[in-house]
Design a protein around this motif. Structure first.
Motif, PDB file in Angstrom:
ATOM      1  N   ALA A 178      89.357  14.366  24.150  1.00 57.39           N
ATOM      2  CA  ALA A 178      90.776  14.121  23.932  1.00 57.39           C
ATOM      3  C   ALA A 178      91.582  15.410  24.039  1.00 57.39           C
ATOM      4  O   ALA A 178      92.688  15.430  24.593  1.00 57.39           O
ATOM      5  CB  ALA A 178      90.985  13.476  22.561  1.00 57.39           C
ATOM      6  N   LEU A 179      91.018  16.499  23.526  1.00 56.27           N
ATOM      7  CA  LEU A 179      91.739  17.772  23.517  1.00 56.27           C
ATOM      8  C   LEU A 179      91.801  18.425  24.893  1.00 56.27           C
ATOM      9  O   LEU A 179      92.646  19.290  25.140  1.00 56.27           O
ATOM     10  CB  LEU A 179      91.071  18.737  22.525  1.00 56.27           C
ATOM     11  CG  LEU A 179      91.157  18.321  21.052  1.00 56.27           C
ATOM     12  CD1 LEU A 179      90.277  19.208  20.187  1.00 56.27           C
ATOM     13  CD2 LEU A 179      92.606  18.370  20.563  1.00 56.27           C
ATOM     14  N   THR A 180      90.907  18.034  25.792  1.00 58.20           N
ATOM     15  CA  THR A 180      90.914  18.589  27.157  1.00 58.20           C
ATOM     16  C   THR A 180      91.188  17.493  28.182  1.00 58.20           C
ATOM     17  O   THR A 180      90.752  17.587  29.332  1.00 58.20           O
ATOM     18  CB  THR A 180      89.571  19.281  27.469  1.00 58.20           C
ATOM     19  OG1 THR A 180      88.501  18.308  27.386  1.00 58.20           O
ATOM     20  CG2 THR A 180      89.298  20.416  26.496  1.00 58.20           C
ATOM     21  N   ALA A 181      91.920  16.482  27.776  1.00 57.96           N
ATOM     22  CA  ALA A 181      92.154  15.319  28.639  1.00 57.96           C
ATOM     23  C   ALA A 181      92.853  15.704  29.932  1.00 57.96           C
ATOM     24  O   ALA A 181      92.630  15.078  30.981  1.00 57.96           O
ATOM     25  CB  ALA A 181      92.968  14.270  27.891  1.00 57.96           C
ATOM     26  N   GLY A 182      93.719  16.710  29.889  1.00 52.13           N
ATOM     27  CA  GLY A 182      94.395  17.128  31.107  1.00 52.13           C
ATOM     28  C   GLY A 182      93.425  17.609  32.163  1.00 52.13           C
ATOM     29  O   GLY A 182      93.590  17.318  33.368  1.00 52.13           O
ATOM     30  N   GLU A 183      92.412  18.340  31.755  1.00 54.95           N
ATOM     31  CA  GLU A 183      91.404  18.802  32.702  1.00 54.95           C
ATOM     32  C   GLU A 183      90.553  17.632  33.192  1.00 54.95           C
ATOM     33  O   GLU A 183      90.264  17.505  34.393  1.00 54.95           O
ATOM     34  CB  GLU A 183      90.506  19.843  32.040  1.00 54.95           C
ATOM     35  CG  GLU A 183      91.205  21.132  31.654  1.00 54.95           C
ATOM     36  CD  GLU A 183      90.264  22.115  30.973  1.00 54.95           C
ATOM     37  OE1 GLU A 183      89.054  21.811  30.897  1.00 54.95           O
ATOM     38  OE2 GLU A 183      90.723  23.170  30.525  1.00 54.95           O
ATOM     39  N   ILE A 184      90.133  16.770  32.261  1.00 53.75           N
ATOM     40  CA  ILE A 184      89.236  15.663  32.624  1.00 53.75           C
ATOM     41  C   ILE A 184      89.928  14.692  33.575  1.00 53.75           C
ATOM     42  O   ILE A 184      89.293  14.111  34.469  1.00 53.75           O
ATOM     43  CB  ILE A 184      88.739  14.955  31.350  1.00 53.75           C
ATOM     44  CG1 ILE A 184      87.830  15.913  30.549  1.00 53.75           C
ATOM     45  CG2 ILE A 184      88.001  13.670  31.679  1.00 53.75           C
ATOM     46  CD1 ILE A 184      87.393  15.364  29.207  1.00 53.75           C
ATOM     47  N   ALA A 185      91.242  14.515  33.410  1.00 52.80           N
ATOM     48  CA  ALA A 185      91.969  13.570  34.262  1.00 52.80           C
ATOM     49  C   ALA A 185      91.905  13.959  35.729  1.00 52.80           C
ATOM     50  O   ALA A 185      92.051  13.101  36.618  1.00 52.80           O
ATOM     51  CB  ALA A 185      93.425  13.474  33.804  1.00 52.80           C
ATOM     52  N   ALA A 186      91.667  15.224  36.014  1.00 53.10           N
ATOM     53  CA  ALA A 186      91.556  15.648  37.408  1.00 53.10           C
ATOM     54  C   ALA A 186      90.365  14.999  38.105  1.00 53.10           C
ATOM     55  O   ALA A 186      90.345  14.868  39.339  1.00 53.10           O
ATOM     56  CB  ALA A 186      91.453  17.176  37.482  1.00 53.10           C
ATOM     57  N   ARG A 224      97.096   9.812  21.350  1.00 52.96           N
ATOM     58  CA  ARG A 224      98.418  10.131  21.913  1.00 52.96           C
ATOM     59  C   ARG A 224      98.351  11.407  22.766  1.00 52.96           C
ATOM     60  O   ARG A 224      98.926  11.478  23.858  1.00 52.96           O
ATOM     61  CB  ARG A 224      99.433  10.314  20.790  1.00 52.96           C
ATOM     62  CG  ARG A 224      99.816   9.041  20.059  1.00 52.96           C
ATOM     63  CD  ARG A 224     100.861   9.369  18.997  1.00 52.96           C
ATOM     64  NE  ARG A 224     101.133   8.267  18.113  1.00 52.96           N
ATOM     65  CZ  ARG A 224     101.984   7.271  18.394  1.00 52.96           C
ATOM     66  NH1 ARG A 224     102.625   7.265  19.550  1.00 52.96           N
ATOM     67  NH2 ARG A 224     102.191   6.302  17.522  1.00 52.96           N
ATOM     68  N   LEU A 225      97.660  12.410  22.250  1.00 55.99           N
ATOM     69  CA  LEU A 225      97.544  13.676  22.973  1.00 55.99           C
ATOM     70  C   LEU A 225      96.841  13.468  24.311  1.00 55.99           C
ATOM     71  O   LEU A 225      97.285  13.971  25.357  1.00 55.99           O
ATOM     72  CB  LEU A 225      96.775  14.681  22.120  1.00 55.99           C
ATOM     73  CG  LEU A 225      96.479  16.036  22.769  1.00 55.99           C
ATOM     74  CD1 LEU A 225      97.767  16.830  22.936  1.00 55.99           C
ATOM     75  CD2 LEU A 225      95.479  16.823  21.914  1.00 55.99           C
ATOM     76  N   ALA A 226      95.730  12.721  24.289  1.00 51.83           N
ATOM     77  CA  ALA A 226      94.963  12.504  25.522  1.00 51.83           C
ATOM     78  C   ALA A 226      95.768  11.709  26.539  1.00 51.83           C
ATOM     79  O   ALA A 226      95.709  11.986  27.748  1.00 51.83           O
ATOM     80  CB  ALA A 226      93.652  11.784  25.188  1.00 51.83           C
ATOM     81  N   VAL A 227      96.517  10.703  26.077  1.00 56.28           N
ATOM     82  CA  VAL A 227      97.343   9.918  26.993  1.00 56.28           C
ATOM     83  C   VAL A 227      98.399  10.816  27.644  1.00 56.28           C
ATOM     84  O   VAL A 227      98.593  10.806  28.869  1.00 56.28           O
ATOM     85  CB  VAL A 227      98.014   8.749  26.257  1.00 56.28           C
ATOM     86  CG1 VAL A 227      99.046   8.062  27.158  1.00 56.28           C
ATOM     87  CG2 VAL A 227      96.970   7.732  25.808  1.00 56.28           C
ATOM     88  N   ALA A 228      99.083  11.614  26.823  1.00 47.43           N
ATOM     89  CA  ALA A 228     100.157  12.460  27.351  1.00 47.43           C
ATOM     90  C   ALA A 228      99.624  13.489  28.337  1.00 47.43           C
ATOM     91  O   ALA A 228     100.163  13.661  29.449  1.00 47.43           O
ATOM     92  CB  ALA A 228     100.880  13.150  26.199  1.00 47.43           C
ATOM     93  N   GLU A 229      98.541  14.188  27.966  1.00 48.78           N
ATOM     94  CA  GLU A 229      98.031  15.243  28.830  1.00 48.78           C
ATOM     95  C   GLU A 229      97.320  14.664  30.061  1.00 48.78           C
ATOM     96  O   GLU A 229      97.378  15.243  31.150  1.00 48.78           O
ATOM     97  CB  GLU A 229      97.108  16.157  28.042  1.00 48.78           C
ATOM     98  CG  GLU A 229      97.849  16.925  26.945  1.00 48.78           C
ATOM     99  CD  GLU A 229      97.032  18.073  26.360  1.00 48.78           C
ATOM    100  OE1 GLU A 229      95.873  18.259  26.793  1.00 48.78           O
ATOM    101  OE2 GLU A 229      97.565  18.760  25.480  1.00 48.78           O
ATOM    102  N   GLY A 230      96.646  13.522  29.874  1.00 47.40           N
ATOM    103  CA  GLY A 230      95.987  12.896  31.020  1.00 47.40           C
ATOM    104  C   GLY A 230      96.990  12.447  32.058  1.00 47.40           C
ATOM    105  O   GLY A 230      96.805  12.671  33.268  1.00 47.40           O
TER     106      GLY A 230
END
Length: 886
Positions: free
Chosen positions: A754-762, A818-824
């Motif tokens: 969840a905390l690194t969702a922005g990276e994982i979404a790639a 919420r954090l993971a949704v926003a960053e993802g």
């Protein structure tokens, strides 16, 4: 110093947070010009100040006295006047209705002197002494905790020796003396004679009752916050116990059990306030009032119509008739059964009182769940043992218990049998499958509380001669003892000795496609409201389905796809031996042979699931649990090997399995070699599963189908894990001729993901939150261990209002979501986001997920309709900013 006291004319129903529900509604009725006795409300602010300091706020009782003087001037009567005394009723009233939880005291102002004045003014000495004994009894029990049974025992003894008209004035005078002695024995001083002292102590007692055990239990059950406090309503007394032209009653503007329009309620002649709900005498049906007092009945009907139009809902009304004059003591939006909630909501739309959107706010997913429960199959059922009043619908079967403690301690279903219930019975009522009483009607304590909790209840079964001390009741010549099995029908009031078979409910049959929407009024109402929920909801609803049968069932129940297919369930039963071969493989050749044997079995499973969900997405999770879970337990294998060696036999395969289990043993398997880690360290495992999915999809396309599989990688904590698996997945997909394009995503179930969702979404086309594991890893809870060890204590202490495994922890786990949704979505705007943990079927959690911006929830097939309704409610709440949890 703030303002703490408000005259009824100063408030309205919009101020329920300040005045409590009862006070706000008394104010509303006063503003409508309805006949409400003069009075005032001590606000919840005063209660909260008291709870914070242990003392009433400064100036409170001076303010109470000022408002009291206004009532005295209006009625030209004084509190404590020896010739014509003003008497008061003190009732609690929190923001939310808590039937039977808070305390009421009537007839405040009576003492050894004013009782004579009341007798002279009323012309009825018997009435005056009866009112005085009521005050001592209520005051002693409520303010000082004097055991109610001591008063009841003495009252029963007097009634047993009284004539046909009841106890005489002399007998009641003697009873008052007896009550005073009971009071002194328990309290240590005389019953207070100063009327103002009685009033102030009563107000204080209502404040203190907010934190009584039964109040806290009820709040936990209903998820009512502990910090709201209660208001106190002080009202001039009106008397229903002044003879045959007086009485008290409760009315509903519609049937709270079925929702049918009409005249519903109970009435008691020559009775005082709490007599109806206490169930001390069996009541008359409300329509009987038309014969006894047609003028009051007509006026009551007019007021009922006025209130229902004004509140645009079922109203619950308490009233008193004093010598032919009607007085309104309370109204509120009435509690109702789940069936009535749906029927009434649909009716009110048809009558133009509410919109279809508003109707969705009047029903809940929890109520729909109740309607899906089975009902009794009466074909071939025996003659009932007795018939009472069907007070709260449902079919309940269980062993007989006669006290609340036994019900609360029971580990299997029980029926709580009582003469009547009281607030102290709440723990047992929560625990019991059903409640059966010999006294009371549809507005008794048992009925009201059971309806509010969705508990089956039958009241007023007069033929029951209950002896709780002996642990038995008698009906005619039949003796039923504690531990015997009863079946009770809360719709018809029938009671059977023994277990009566149950059958699916009409709503469940409709949802399964077995009944038409026009089957009956309830089914039609559910159809309409569920259809409207589907029309307005933004949130999709999928199902957790591991077999073709589950997938077909989910689709019938309205699922928009499969949100979680757990492939580990396909490795159980007869296939477990193939997994053992994989685990025990000695080299690549044996491992590849085991995987090759599993491939066609997996492919066949996926063909069935994709066919059942043709045209809809099916998210297939690659293997998640540790491999040793597919082997026999360590203790079992150790014992088997030891027995074989003790007999001098070769343990053979068991020894090999034991060595493997010991080699794979982990101190904390939940955090060990599982999920994505398996795919990275066990060559070919994920590739076999991906190939099975791709070949199944290709087969369905050749058959003319429209398969839409999605591949989900579990337990990813770092983008590099997902990237490595994705390379292998895409390689396998490219090797399968005719396979469609298949999205690849991941399950977000550890905080780091969840905390690194922005990276994982790639590297992910979609996220699906595995909220079961995300809750475990966020809280550092092992669910299998903690629920049986300390969760009960946490719930009891209020640390948890509800288990975080039952309803999403919005502050902690929810913040990660919420954090993971926003960053993802910041990294990949087209990212699809869902949830597939058990929270996907919890109505409160569904509303959170909708508000958090998820695209879908996934839940067990049977909870799909519940999630659909909850998603519709969430959409309405998002557009209107309102939500109604009635």
């Amino acid at each position: 110093m703030g303002k703490y006291v408000y005259d009824f004319i100063e408030g309205d129903r919009s101020r329920a947070d300040l005045l409590g529900g009862k006070g706000a509604n008394l104010a509303e009725m006063t503003r409508l010009g309805l006949p409400v006795p003069p009075g005032f409300t001590v606000s919840t602010d005063a209660c909260r100040a008291f709870l914070a300091t242990g003392s009433p706020p400064a100036g409170l009782f001076e303010e109470v006295n000022a408002h009291l003087r206004e009532i005295e001037a209006r009625l030209d009567r004084r509190l404590g006047d020896p010739r014509d005394p003003l008497l008061l009723a003190v009732r609690s009233g929190g923001r939310y209705s808590m039937p039977g939880m808070m305390e009421t005291i009537l007839d405040i102002g009576l003492n050894d002197v004013t009782v004579g004045g009341l007798a002279a003014r009323s012309g009825d000495e018997r009435f005056a002494w009866d009112s005085y004994r009521r005050l001592i009894q209520m005051f002693g029990r409520t303010v000082h905790g004097v055991p109610a049974e001591e008063f009841e025992h003495e009252l029963a003894a007097v009634r047993a020796t009284a004539g046909p008209g009841g106890p005489s004035a002399g007998q009641l005078r003697d009873l008052v003396d007896t009550y005073k002695k009971i009071f002194v024995r328990h309290v240590g001083h005389d019953f207070p004679q100063a009327p103002h002292e009685q009033l102030f102590l009563a107000v204080r007692a209502v404040f203190e009752s907010w934190n009584s055990e039964r109040a806290r239990i009820y709040r936990r059950q209903e998820r009512i916050p502990d910090d709201l406090g209660t208001a106190v309503n002080v009202m001039a007394m009106v008397f229903g116990n002044l003879g045959p032209d007086s009485g008290t009653g409760v009315a509903f503007t519609r049937d709270p059990a079925t929702g049918a329009p009409g005249v519903y309620g109970d009435y008691l002649t020559d009775a005082q306030g709490e007599d109806v709900v206490a169930g001390i005498r069996n009541t008359l049906p409300l329509p009987e009032l038309a014969r006894l007092d047609p003028v009051s009945f007509r006026r009551l009907r007019e007021i009922m119509a006025t209130l229902e139009r004004h509140y645009r809902d079922l109203c619950d009304i308490e009233f008193t008739i004093e010598r032919g004059r009607l007085w309104m003591l309370q109204t509120r939006v009435g509690k109702r059964t789940a069936a009535a909630a749906f029927v009434i909501a649909a009716q009110l739309v048809d009558e133009g009182l509410i919109t279809a959107d508003e109707a969705l706010t009047r029903v809940t997913g929890a109520q729909l769940a109740q309607l899906m429960f089975p009902a009794f199959d009466l074909a071939g059922a025996p003659e009932p043992l007795t018939v009472g009043v069907g007070a709260s619908p449902g079919a309940a079967v269980g062993r007989v218990v006669f006290d609340s403690a036994a019900a609360a301690a029971a580990t299997d279903p029980v029926i709580l049998v009582r003469r009547e219930t009281n607030p102290d019975d709440l723990p047992g009522m929560i625990a019991a499958a059903g409640v059966l009483t010999s006294r009371g009607g549809k507005t008794s304590h048992a009925a009201v509380v059971a309806r509010g909790m969705g508990r089956t209840c039958v009241c007023g079964a007069e033929s029951l001669d209950i002896d709780a001390e002996r642990g038995e009741f008698v009906v005619g010549d039949r003796v039923v003892r504690a531990g015997d099995v009863l079946s009770i029908d809360g719709t018809t009031g029938r009671v059977w000795l023994g277990a009566v078979p149950v059958q699916p409910s009409p709503v469940a049959r409709y949802l399964a496609g077995e009944l038409s929407p026009e089957a009956d009024g309830l089914v039609a109402a559910v159809h309409r409201l569920l259809g409207h929920a589907d029309a307005v909801r933004r949130l999709g609803v999928r199902a957790n389905a591991d077999t073709p049968e589950d997938a077909r069932r989910a689709r019938r129940l309205g699922a928009g796809g499969v949100g979680l297919c757990r492939t580990e369930h396909m490795f159980l039963g007869e296939r477990r031996e193939l997994v053992e071969r994989l685990i025990l493989a000695d080299g690549p050749a044996e491992r590849e042979a085991a995987l090759a044997a599993l491939l066609p079995l997996q492919r066949a499973d996926f063909v069935g699931i994709l066919a059942a969900m043709d045209g809809l997405p099916a998210t297939i999770r690659l293997l998640d649990p540790p491999l040793h879970e597919f082997l026999p337990p360590l203790a079992e294998l150790t014992a088997r090997v030891a027995r074989a060696e003790a007999r001098g036999e070769d343990p053979g395969r068991d020894a090999t399995l034991l060595a493997a289990v010991r080699r794979m043993h982990e101190a904390n398997p939940m955090l060990g070699l599982r999920g994505v880690r398996l795919g990275l360290v066990v060559p070919g495992l994920f590739a076999m599963q991906v190939r099975a999915v791709a070949e199944a999809a290709a087969q369905r396309i050749r058959a003319g189908g429209d398969p839409r599989p999605e591949i989900m990688v579990p337990l990813v904590g770092d983008v590099r894990e997902l990237a490595a698996v994705r390379v292998e997945v895409e390689r396998v997909l490219a090797e399968v001729d005719g396979a469609p394009e298949i999205p690849i995503g991941t399950m977000i179930e550890v905080p780091r993901a969840a905390l690194t969702a922005g990276e994982i979404a790639a590297e992910a086309h979609f996220f699906s939150f595995g909220t079961n594991d995300l809750t475990q890893t966020t809280w550092a809870f092992s669910r299998d261990d903690v629920e049986g060890s300390f969760f009960g204590a946490y719930l009891e202490r209020g640390i948890f209002p509800v288990s975080p495994f039952e309803s999403i922890d919005a502050k902690g786990v929810g913040r990660l979501i919420r954090l993971a949704v926003a960053e993802g979505r910041a990294a990949r705007p087209e990212l699809t986001v869902g949830v597939c943990g058990e929270h996907g079927g919890d109505p409160d959690s569904v509303e959170f997920f909708a508000e958090a911006g998820l695209d879908y929830v996934s839940c067990s097939p049977y909870r799909v309709p519940i999630a659909r309704l909850a998603a519709g409610r969430a959409a309405v709440a998002a557009t209107t900013g309102t939500s109604d949890s009635r």
